[in-house]
Design an enzyme around this catalytic site. Structure first.
Site, short mmCIF file in Angstrom:
data_model
loop_
_atom_site.label_atom_id
_atom_site.label_comp_id
_atom_site.label_asym_id
_atom_site.label_seq_id
_atom_site.Cartn_x
_atom_site.Cartn_y
_atom_site.Cartn_z
N GLU A 497 0.82 -4.12 -2.01
CA GLU A 497 -0.62 -4.08 -2.05
C GLU A 497 -0.82 -2.55 -1.57
O GLU A 497 -0.60 -2.10 -0.58
CB GLU A 497 -1.41 -5.07 -1.27
CG GLU A 497 -1.07 -6.46 -1.71
CD GLU A 497 -1.27 -7.71 -0.64
OE1 GLU A 497 -1.74 -7.10 0.35
OE2 GLU A 497 -0.59 -8.50 -1.02
N GLU A 528 1.44 -12.10 -2.05
CA GLU A 528 2.78 -12.21 -1.11
C GLU A 528 4.02 -12.86 -1.74
O GLU A 528 5.03 -12.44 -1.42
CB GLU A 528 2.28 -12.49 0.36
CG GLU A 528 1.38 -11.42 1.21
CD GLU A 528 -0.06 -11.43 0.56
OE1 GLU A 528 -0.22 -12.39 0.04
OE2 GLU A 528 -0.76 -10.49 1.07
N GLN A 550 1.61 -6.13 3.50
CA GLN A 550 0.63 -5.26 4.33
C GLN A 550 0.60 -5.27 5.75
O GLN A 550 0.63 -4.03 6.35
CB GLN A 550 -0.87 -5.26 3.45
CG GLN A 550 -1.50 -3.97 3.73
CD GLN A 550 -2.64 -3.80 2.54
OE1 GLN A 550 -3.66 -4.76 2.65
NE2 GLN A 550 -2.51 -3.04 1.72
N ASP A 553 0.78 -10.08 9.88
CA ASP A 553 -0.11 -11.35 10.05
C ASP A 553 0.09 -11.89 8.48
O ASP A 553 -0.27 -13.27 8.56
CB ASP A 553 -1.56 -10.98 10.15
CG ASP A 553 -1.91 -10.12 11.44
OD1 ASP A 553 -1.98 -10.59 12.55
OD2 ASP A 553 -1.32 -8.87 11.40
N TYR A 554 0.15 -11.37 7.48
CA TYR A 554 0.16 -11.79 6.11
C TYR A 554 1.77 -12.35 5.72
O TYR A 554 1.62 -12.80 4.65
CB TYR A 554 -0.42 -11.02 5.16
CG TYR A 554 -1.84 -10.80 5.64
CD1 TYR A 554 -2.94 -11.77 6.10
CD2 TYR A 554 -2.28 -9.43 5.65
CE1 TYR A 554 -3.81 -11.50 6.54
CE2 TYR A 554 -3.60 -9.02 6.16
CZ TYR A 554 -4.53 -10.13 6.67
OH TYR A 554 -5.69 -9.77 7.35
N HIS A 595 -4.98 -8.71 12.46
CA HIS A 595 -4.44 -7.43 12.47
C HIS A 595 -3.81 -6.93 13.72
O HIS A 595 -3.80 -5.72 14.19
CB HIS A 595 -5.29 -6.34 11.88
CG HIS A 595 -6.00 -6.58 10.66
ND1 HIS A 595 -6.93 -7.41 10.56
CD2 HIS A 595 -5.70 -6.20 9.41
CE1 HIS A 595 -7.32 -7.39 9.25
NE2 HIS A 595 -6.35 -6.62 8.55
#
Ligand SMILES: Cc1ncc(C[n+]2csc(CCOP(=O)(O)OP(=O)(O)O)c2C)c(N)n1
Ligand SMILES: [Mg+2]
Length: 806
Positions: A497, A528, A550, A553-554, A595
């Site tokens: 992304e 993802e 990115q 956390d993701y 984040h």
């Protein structure tokens, strides 16, 4: 030796005489019938206790025969446990291999798909030679290795198809002759109707539509997912109806959608020829929704379908059993007569039975030798010992004893005779040790491919600087590193992304798309799971992808794919396949609940089979990328979110220096206490060390740099020898990453031996980190926390010298 390769032939009926056509059709029926016999016999083998679990492809034979006809050398399959007929028809699995896997034969020759590591009907071809080098994948029919999680095959399917696009569109890849012929390869996916309810299915379909890749997805629709009927699974109970919006038209690219009934052999053959032609030639994703499919034996050996299918359904399934329907059609069209059919069917039954017997005998053969040896050696200890005699008698009377019983008997005998010294006991012990290492190789080996391009083989090159070396933003170090690597190796691609046009949210790739083109450096949708799948598929086909998530956390949105598929790949194929995918992400402290994550224990717990790098700055990160991009094993790198704008000196060999994996570094020498930390907390520890020095406390700081592998040279334990005190600082939850480091240092490195104070960990609070400066300060370890924790430890040790602060 039985020749049980079943492979079918592609047909183009228009060019055949009726006799040739008949021969091909009869051959197809034979394969379908043999496959059905394998399902029936396989189930019996489980129910009589010779195998532990069985799941079979009965009811799905004909569509798979049709699919196999369209499947060419160089093509790829990413499917699931129902595909045995396809596997037989393409030669991806032989009948004997099918049974060898059912019995869990750990010999890779017997079960090339998984060396007995996977349940039956989990197919896989071997892409690699024994030294980890690639075979010529264009000369073989390829199957990526199945996984049990339903829908799990979809993410990598996107990547397998996307590779064809890159090979077709990027002329720089033409030299990679072992992987593609001008990108003409189709990636065939299969999935059950119920598994289309999974999110990853929709994500993959959308990605394929966007990317316009040669992906042909077949849905075997038997109206159930185990016991749950379509009305609970699919809107309108019809997946192709639901997906109509994806259908391409004159104005918009999309998917070509086909629907065909699973018992209609001529229609199936025609549909597959047509669908795959579009897919292969035009690079358009196609979907073949195969309806009215049955499952004669029910879902698996775990239960019977009479419990959940009503009488009408069961009756319909009998009548529309695809093999029965094909049989009727063949008789009606005079392709064969009843008598010839009976002969063929009889021969097929015999062939399957024979293959099963051979597989079972081969499975037992090695074990039998070990059993005889074990009994003899244990017996030699028996003299007058009733307990030991009993052990061997029981073992001898267990005709189908497996290694567990044999080895367990030897270990019990050794326990009983503990403290005794005899030639016989020494012999048993030596035998046990030898078998132990053979069993490790059989059951515990190849978490990594460990081939000749393993990261451990990459030459160590130090970063060098000269008088004109400049201080630059950390992100510029990375940028220069990626630039050099992309110039060096045309196989490299990066995607994620915001990674393409703007060069990622922190500009590590800034300007590189303009330089290397958007085939090599490209944006993706927010997806993802299939970003990772895209990487796995590319890596399986000889490319060197960097997939970006990115923020760490993701990573959770992709963790299923990473853990189930990528991390287990080498192990579950016993190094038959490799996917050298590098996952680049960024994390640790910054701002806000999503984040600022540092979920290290989540990664350590789920990604064994990946290397895990936690560089403290961008120079170390660049050195790690330089190592990983020259090697052939998967890895995850977490860059420090708050480090991109910090100044670092740009090495003159920024694309060539390497940071070896598993090499810890002493960041600061000291004598009173050892602090181990990594990533963003290292800067805090360094700041704290300065204040502690003023308080008369000398801190030694160690950065392990990579957590998997961890400190090969045992620098941590060596440091404890000097300081006798240990503090581990990180920003994971308490008992997370720091607990892992404790286990490594105290247990693996035996550091406990050198301690004179209780070892401590200092981590973040167990909740997520609130937004804002104060949220961070009161949640993550701060320099204040480090200073006071160290001071408290010194105080405990010497209360006079270090009086209490509070
Ligand atoms: C992620 C996941 N959830 C649940 C399961 C358990 N499970 C195995 S097969 C299956 C049903 C699949 O049905 P379908 O996709 O229609 O395939 P079929 O077996 O009918 O061919 C389920 C729920 C699983 N293997 N993976
Ligand atoms: Mg189903």
């Amino acid at each position: 030796m039985l020749n049980n390769k079943l492979t079918t032939n592609p047909i183009d009926a228009s060019e055949l005489s009726f006799d040739d056509f008949k021969t091909l059709v009869i051959e197809d029926y034979k394969i379908a019938f043999e496959s059905r016999q394998a399902s029936l016999l396989g189930r019996k083998e489980v129910l009589t206790g010779k195998a532990k679990f069985g799941i079979f492809g009965d009811g799905k034979e004909l569509p798979q025969i049709a699919m196999a006809k369209a499947f060419k050398n160089g093509d790829w399959r990413s499917g699931y446990y129902r595909d045995q007929t396809f596997a037989f028809a393409t030669g991806i699995c032989t009948m004997k291999e099918f049974f060898a896997q059912l019995y869990a034969n750990p010999d890779v020759e017997a079960d090339p798909a998984s060396a007995g590591r996977q349940m039956n009907c989990h197919f896989s071809t071997r892409s690699l030679n024994d030294d980890g080098s690639w075979k010529d994948l264009t000369a073989m029919k390829n199957s990526s290795s199945d996984i049990a999680p339903t829908g799990g095959q979809m993410a990598r399917l996107v990547g397998l198809a996307y590779a064809s696009k890159l090979y077709r569109k990027n002329p720089e890849l033409e030299y990679l002759k072992n992987f593609s012929v001008k990108g003409n390869e189709v990636a065939f996916g299969t999935i059950g109707n119920a598994s289309t309810s999974e999110g990853v299915f929709f994500e993959a379909i959308n990605a394929a539509g966007v990317l316009q890749i040669p992906m042909a997805i077949s849905i075997w629709d038997d109206a159930y997912g185990i016991s749950v009927p379509a009305k609970y699974q699919t809107t309108k109970e019809d997946i192709s109806e639901v997906l109509k919006g994806f259908q391409r038209d004159e104005n918009n690219a999309g998917l070509e959608i086909f629907k065909v009934r699973g018992w209609d052999y001529p229609a199936l053959c025609e549909t597959y020829q047509q669908a795959i032609q579009v897919c292969r030639n035009e690079h358009v994703p196609v979907m073949i929704h195969v309806t009215e499919v049955t499952q004669p034996q029910g879902h698996s050996t775990s239960g019977s379908h009479e419990r959940y299918k009503d009488k009408a359904r069961l009756t319909w399934e009998k009548e529309y059993d695809c093999i029965r329907q094909m049989r009727i059609w063949m008789l009606e069209t005079a392709i064969i007569d009843e008598e010839q059919l009976l002969v063929l069917e009889d021969a097929a039954k015999n062939m399957v039975r024979e293959a099963q017997r051979e597989a079972w005998n081969e499975f037992l053969a090695d074990i039998k030798v070990e059993k005889d040896q074990g009994i003899e050696l244990i017996n030699s200890l028996a003299a007058g010992n009733e307990e030991i005699s009993k052990i061997t008698a029981t073992l001898a009377n267990t005709p189908d004893a497996q290694r567990k019983e044999i080895i367990s008997s030897a270990r019990r005998a050794l326990r009983i005779t503990r403290g005794q010294h005899s030639e016989e006991r020494n012999k048993l012990m030596a035998w046990y040790e030898k078998e132990k290492s053979r069993n490790e190789e059989r059951y515990n080996s190849k978490l990594f491919t460990d081939g000749k391009e393993s990261p451990s083989t990459i030459e160590i090159v130090a970063a060098t600087y000269n008088d004109s070396s400049r201080m630059v933003d950390g992100r510029e170090v990375l940028n220069a590193c990626f630039d050099a690597n992309f110039a060096r190796d045309p196989r490299l691609v990066a995607f994620g992304e915001d990674l393409g046009a703007i060069g990622d949210v922190n500009q590590g790739f800034a300007g590189l798309q303009a330089k290397y083109g958007d085939l090599r450096i490209t944006d993706t949708g927010i997806r993802e799971m299939t970003i990772i799948g895209q990487g796995i598929g590319l890596a399986l086909r000889g490319l060197k992808p960097i997939a970006e998530i990115q923020y760490v956390d993701y990573l959770l949105y992709a963790l299923n794919v990473l853990s189930d598929d990528l991390a287990s790949l080498s192990y579950r194929t016993k190094a038959g396949q490799k996917a050298p995918l590098i996952i680049r992400t960024r994390g640790h402290r910054l701002e806000g609940v999503w984040h600022s994550g540092s979920p290290i224990s989540m990664i350590l717990g789920s990604l064994r089979g990946l290397h895990f790098c936690v560089p403290r700055n961008m120079t170390q990160a660049a050195g790690m990328y330089n190592t990983l991009l020259r090697a052939d094993e998967p890895a995850l790198v977490i860059e420090c979110l708050n480090g991109y704008r910090l100044k670092e000196m740009l090495p003159e060999n920024v694309g060539d220096f390497t940071v070896p994996l598993g090499k810890a570094e002493i960041i600061k020498k000291g004598t009173d206490i050892t602090i181990i930390s990594y990533g963003s907390t290292l800067r805090i520890v360094e700041e704290a060390a300065e204040e502690l020095a003023l308080m008369g406390i000398s801190v030694e700081i160690i950065d392990p740099q990579t957590l998997l592998p961890f400190d090969h040279e045992h620098l941590c334990a060596a440091s404890l020898k000097k300081t006798n005190k240990l503090l581990i600082v990180d920003e994971d939850v308490p008992g997370g990453g720091a607990a892992y480091i404790l286990q490594q240092v105290l247990e693996v490195q035996q550091g406990y031996y050198h301690l004179d104070a209780q070892p401590q960990t200092l981590s973040a609070k167990p909740h997520r980190t609130p937004y804002g400066t104060d949220g961070d300060y009161f949640t993550k370890p701060s320099a204040d926390d480090v200073v006071e924790t160290v001071y408290r430890m010194m105080h405990e040790h010497n209360k006079t010298k270090y009086p209490a602060i509070y």
